[in-house]
Design an enzyme around this catalytic site. Structure first.
Site, PDB file in Angstrom:
ATOM      1  N   SER A  12     -12.708  -4.301   1.200  1.00 35.60           N
ATOM      2  CA  SER A  12     -13.630  -3.397   0.496  1.00 35.60           C
ATOM      3  C   SER A  12     -15.075  -3.711   0.869  1.00 35.60           C
ATOM      4  O   SER A  12     -15.918  -3.958  -0.003  1.00 35.60           O
ATOM      5  CB  SER A  12     -13.418  -3.465  -1.019  1.00 35.60           C
ATOM      6  OG  SER A  12     -12.139  -2.972  -1.376  1.00 35.60           O
ATOM      7  N   PRO A  13     -15.401  -3.700   2.167  1.00 42.05           N
ATOM      8  CA  PRO A  13     -16.747  -4.109   2.599  1.00 42.05           C
ATOM      9  C   PRO A  13     -17.859  -3.208   2.058  1.00 42.05           C
ATOM     10  O   PRO A  13     -19.011  -3.634   1.951  1.00 42.05           O
ATOM     11  CB  PRO A  13     -16.675  -4.036   4.131  1.00 42.05           C
ATOM     12  CG  PRO A  13     -15.560  -3.072   4.415  1.00 42.05           C
ATOM     13  CD  PRO A  13     -14.561  -3.281   3.311  1.00 42.05           C
ATOM     14  N   LEU A  14     -17.499  -1.971   1.701  1.00 43.45           N
ATOM     15  CA  LEU A  14     -18.515  -1.065   1.157  1.00 43.45           C
ATOM     16  C   LEU A  14     -18.447  -1.028  -0.371  1.00 43.45           C
ATOM     17  O   LEU A  14     -19.113  -0.228  -1.012  1.00 43.45           O
ATOM     18  CB  LEU A  14     -18.317   0.350   1.731  1.00 43.45           C
ATOM     19  CG  LEU A  14     -18.460   0.433   3.261  1.00 43.45           C
ATOM     20  CD1 LEU A  14     -18.017   1.789   3.787  1.00 43.45           C
ATOM     21  CD2 LEU A  14     -19.900   0.149   3.676  1.00 43.45           C
ATOM     22  N   GLY A  15     -17.622  -1.890  -0.930  1.00 47.18           N
ATOM     23  CA  GLY A  15     -17.505  -1.954  -2.395  1.00 47.18           C
ATOM     24  C   GLY A  15     -16.344  -1.156  -2.941  1.00 47.18           C
ATOM     25  O   GLY A  15     -16.219  -0.986  -4.152  1.00 47.18           O
TER      26      GLY A  15
ATOM     27  N   TYR B 166       0.870  -1.178   0.000  1.00 44.32           N
ATOM     28  CA  TYR B 166       0.000   0.000   0.000  1.00 44.32           C
ATOM     29  C   TYR B 166       0.907   1.228   0.000  1.00 44.32           C
ATOM     30  O   TYR B 166       1.420   1.658   1.034  1.00 44.32           O
ATOM     31  CB  TYR B 166      -0.927   0.024   1.224  1.00 44.32           C
ATOM     32  CG  TYR B 166      -1.947  -1.085   1.285  1.00 44.32           C
ATOM     33  CD1 TYR B 166      -2.226  -1.889   0.188  1.00 44.32           C
ATOM     34  CD2 TYR B 166      -2.670  -1.325   2.455  1.00 44.32           C
ATOM     35  CE1 TYR B 166      -3.166  -2.905   0.257  1.00 44.32           C
ATOM     36  CE2 TYR B 166      -3.615  -2.342   2.526  1.00 44.32           C
ATOM     37  CZ  TYR B 166      -3.852  -3.133   1.424  1.00 44.32           C
ATOM     38  OH  TYR B 166      -4.778  -4.140   1.497  1.00 44.32           O
TER      39      TYR B 166
ATOM     40  N   HIS C 260      -0.681 -12.159   1.032  1.00 43.33           N
ATOM     41  CA  HIS C 260      -1.571 -11.220   0.349  1.00 43.33           C
ATOM     42  C   HIS C 260      -2.334 -11.854  -0.817  1.00 43.33           C
ATOM     43  O   HIS C 260      -3.552 -11.780  -0.896  1.00 43.33           O
ATOM     44  CB  HIS C 260      -0.751 -10.021  -0.154  1.00 43.33           C
ATOM     45  CG  HIS C 260      -1.552  -8.784  -0.359  1.00 43.33           C
ATOM     46  ND1 HIS C 260      -0.997  -7.532  -0.334  1.00 43.33           N
ATOM     47  CD2 HIS C 260      -2.865  -8.585  -0.604  1.00 43.33           C
ATOM     48  CE1 HIS C 260      -1.941  -6.628  -0.551  1.00 43.33           C
ATOM     49  NE2 HIS C 260      -3.082  -7.237  -0.726  1.00 43.33           N
TER      50      HIS C 260
HETATM   51  N1  LIG Z   1      -6.409  -8.092   0.863  1.00 42.62           N
HETATM   52  C1  LIG Z   1      -6.650  -7.395  -0.237  1.00 42.62           C
HETATM   53  O1  LIG Z   1      -6.343  -7.837  -1.361  1.00 42.62           O
HETATM   54  C2  LIG Z   1      -7.318  -6.068  -0.111  1.00 42.62           C
HETATM   55  C3  LIG Z   1      -7.781  -5.384  -1.262  1.00 42.62           C
HETATM   56  C4  LIG Z   1      -8.419  -4.153  -1.084  1.00 42.62           C
HETATM   57  C5  LIG Z   1      -8.589  -3.646   0.206  1.00 42.62           C
HETATM   58  N2  LIG Z   1      -8.111  -4.327   1.307  1.00 42.62           N
HETATM   59  C6  LIG Z   1      -8.292  -3.824   2.696  1.00 42.62           C
HETATM   60  O2  LIG Z   1      -9.660  -3.547   2.901  1.00 42.62           O
HETATM   61  C7  LIG Z   1      -9.807  -2.216   3.408  1.00 42.62           C
HETATM   62  C8  LIG Z   1     -11.129  -1.633   3.005  1.00 42.62           C
HETATM   63  O3  LIG Z   1     -11.272  -1.598   1.609  1.00 42.62           O
HETATM   64  P1  LIG Z   1     -11.348  -0.233   0.760  1.00 42.62           P
HETATM   65  O4  LIG Z   1     -10.704   0.832   1.547  1.00 42.62           O
HETATM   66  O5  LIG Z   1     -10.879  -0.579  -0.593  1.00 42.62           O
HETATM   67  O6  LIG Z   1     -12.896  -0.011   0.554  1.00 42.62           O
HETATM   68  P2  LIG Z   1     -14.199   0.228   1.457  1.00 42.62           P
HETATM   69  O7  LIG Z   1     -13.893  -0.034   2.875  1.00 42.62           O
HETATM   70  O8  LIG Z   1     -15.258  -0.562   0.816  1.00 42.62           O
HETATM   71  O9  LIG Z   1     -14.486   1.755   1.194  1.00 42.62           O
HETATM   72  C9  LIG Z   1     -13.640   2.749   1.696  1.00 42.62           C
HETATM   73  C10 LIG Z   1     -14.302   4.085   1.536  1.00 42.62           C
HETATM   74  O10 LIG Z   1     -15.502   4.082   2.248  1.00 42.62           O
HETATM   75  C11 LIG Z   1     -15.687   5.292   2.921  1.00 42.62           C
HETATM   76  N3  LIG Z   1     -16.373   4.941   4.191  1.00 42.62           N
HETATM   77  C12 LIG Z   1     -15.955   4.077   5.146  1.00 42.62           C
HETATM   78  N4  LIG Z   1     -16.867   3.984   6.128  1.00 42.62           N
HETATM   79  C13 LIG Z   1     -17.880   4.800   5.791  1.00 42.62           C
HETATM   80  C14 LIG Z   1     -19.104   5.158   6.398  1.00 42.62           C
HETATM   81  N5  LIG Z   1     -19.445   4.608   7.574  1.00 42.62           N
HETATM   82  N6  LIG Z   1     -19.904   6.038   5.777  1.00 42.62           N
HETATM   83  C15 LIG Z   1     -19.542   6.589   4.580  1.00 42.62           C
HETATM   84  N7  LIG Z   1     -18.385   6.306   3.955  1.00 42.62           N
HETATM   85  C16 LIG Z   1     -17.572   5.415   4.540  1.00 42.62           C
HETATM   86  C17 LIG Z   1     -14.324   5.887   3.161  1.00 42.62           C
HETATM   87  O11 LIG Z   1     -14.434   7.277   3.067  1.00 42.62           O
HETATM   88  P3  LIG Z   1     -13.300   8.356   3.469  1.00 42.62           P
HETATM   89  O12 LIG Z   1     -12.075   7.968   2.682  1.00 42.62           O
HETATM   90  O13 LIG Z   1     -13.906   9.630   3.012  1.00 42.62           O
HETATM   91  O14 LIG Z   1     -13.052   8.297   4.924  1.00 42.62           O
HETATM   92  C18 LIG Z   1     -13.485   5.243   2.072  1.00 42.62           C
HETATM   93  O15 LIG Z   1     -13.302   6.111   1.001  1.00 42.62           O
HETATM   94  C19 LIG Z   1      -8.597  -1.484   2.806  1.00 42.62           C
HETATM   95  O16 LIG Z   1      -8.335  -0.282   3.467  1.00 42.62           O
HETATM   96  C20 LIG Z   1      -7.520  -2.531   2.968  1.00 42.62           C
HETATM   97  O17 LIG Z   1      -7.036  -2.502   4.297  1.00 42.62           O
HETATM   98  C21 LIG Z   1      -7.498  -5.521   1.143  1.00 42.62           C
END
Ligand SMILES: NC(=O)c1ccc[n+]([C@@H]2O[C@H](COP(=O)([O-])OP(=O)(O)OC[C@H]3O[C@@H](n4cnc5c(N)ncnc54)[C@H](OP(=O)(O)O)[C@@H]3O)[C@@H](O)[C@H]2O)c1
Length: 310
Positions: free
Chosen positions: A214-217, A53, A130
């Site tokens: 990416s729980p929120l997509g 990252y 990973h």
């Molecule tokens: N293992 C893997 O291959 C892999 C791949 C992708 C991701 N990940 C992990 O999964 C984590 C989460 O995934 P992600 O960051 O891609 O996507 P996500 O959690 O689906 O979405 C993140 C976005 O959601 C917003 N958000 C979070 N909580 C919210 C809420 N309660 N209300 C409104 N908006 C909200 C955040 O906004 P703000 O930025 O404005 O705060 C951020 O931009 C990553 O940070 C990483 O640690 C792992």
């Protein structure tokens, strides 16, 4: 909630948005650090990061550096001694922004030692493989992870982006959560993408924590959850919460081992993430949300050919 022998909060913080974004623009460092501090203040004790990252291939470790700095500079009421830092190795980035994999023993050990140096820890709390490395069998990759554990470089081992067959194989090599083996699986899972229900079921059976990534997509779709999925907007209205908070509550309702790691880049987002913990959905609401049809399109559709198992 327990990850192996370690107790953590029922929700974690995904730290990727501090360093790796679709727009390639990263937030100011102080803002990222303030976001981690807000999470600690709010009782979040699981921080998910990874060596890759980083804004560019030659800044690998960027995210771990921010996490380490945030923990070092925290002066709030929380005890940072109870925080679990979960990082990952096995993905690789090279000159010209080429992405690859390296889960060989030497490759994983070098990545792990670099993470240890950046995080300033004697041993990594949770180290996750990973992505699979198609140049090797999955059996060999699990052995690499076992070797890091046996050498004391990592305290706990997890998998990421694994299939059920890979999870079962890794369990054979490393054991499960009760015998110092695999304690967590981190796979993509959200209203949009729910392809690994078999992996989730196996985790539930064995008490392996499932960290839906990416729980929120993902960052772009996170803001559209309510407009893309009418049921989530509807239930949000019923429980006086936001659609995003309902997604996080629904995920937790799917299994006792489900521990969402929403990403955030702003302190204000933390309050909403934590608010999701106080939502109780009825069985009817939970079932209605589960009945929504996922689009089943992955954030990373091109995962490359899978490794042979043995
Ligand atoms: N293992 C893997 O291959 C892999 C791949 C992708 C991701 N990940 C992990 O999964 C984590 C989460 O995934 P992600 O960051 O891609 O996507 P996500 O959690 O689906 O979405 C993140 C976005 O959601 C917003 N958000 C979070 N909580 C919210 C809420 N309660 N209300 C409104 N908006 C909200 C955040 O906004 P703000 O930025 O404005 O705060 C951020 O931009 C990553 O940070 C990483 O640690 C792992």
């Amino acid at each position: 909630m327990r990850i192996g022998d370690f107790s953590v909060s029922a929700i974690g913080l995904g730290c990727m948005p501090f360093s790796l974004t679709m727009t390639k623009i990263v937030p100011p460092r102080e803002q990222s650090i303030a976001t981690v501090h807000a999470a600690l203040d709010a009782g979040i004790t699981l921080l998910d990061t990874a060596n890759v990252y980083a804004p560019t291939w030659d800044t690998i470790g960027h995210n771990e550096e921010i996490v380490a700095e945030a923990l070092r500079t925290y002066t709030g009421p929380a005890d940072v001694g109870v925080v679990m830092v979960a990082t990952k190795g096995g993905s690789a980035r090279g000159e010209g922004e080429t992405w690859g994999r390296n889960a060989s023993l030497d490759g994983l050990r070098a990545a792990c030692e670099k993470s240890l140096a950046i995080l300033g820890m004697p041993s990594i709390d949770l180290y996750q493989l990973h992505r699979h490395d198609p140049k090797m069998t999955y059996f060999e990759q699990a052995q690499s992870l076992a070797a890091l554990r046996d050498a004391g470089l990592i305290r706990r081992a997890g998998l990421s982006n694994c299939t059920l067959a890979e999870l079962n194989l890794a369990l054979e090599v490393l054991g499960g959560p009760t015998d110092g083996g695999i304690v967590s699986v981190q796979n993509e899972f959200s209203p949009r993408y729910r392809n690994d229900v078999d992996v989730l079921d196996r985790c539930t059976e064995l008490g392996i924590v499932f960290l839906p990534w990416s729980p929120l997509g993902g960052a772009v779709q996170a803001q559209e959850v309510g407009s893309r999925y009418a049921e989530f907007a509807q239930v949000a209205e019923e429980v006086s919460a936001s659609a995003q908070e309902v997604v996080l509550a629904w995920l937790r309702g799917l299994s006792p081992v489900m521990l969402p790691i929403p990403g955030a880049s702003r302190p204000a987002t933390i309050a909403s993430i934590v608010r999701s913990l106080s939502i109780s959905l009825t069985a009817e609401q939970q079932a209605r949300l589960t009945a929504t049809v996922p689009e089943s399109v992955s954030m990373f559709p091109d995962n490359g050919p899978r490794s042979a198992l043995r």
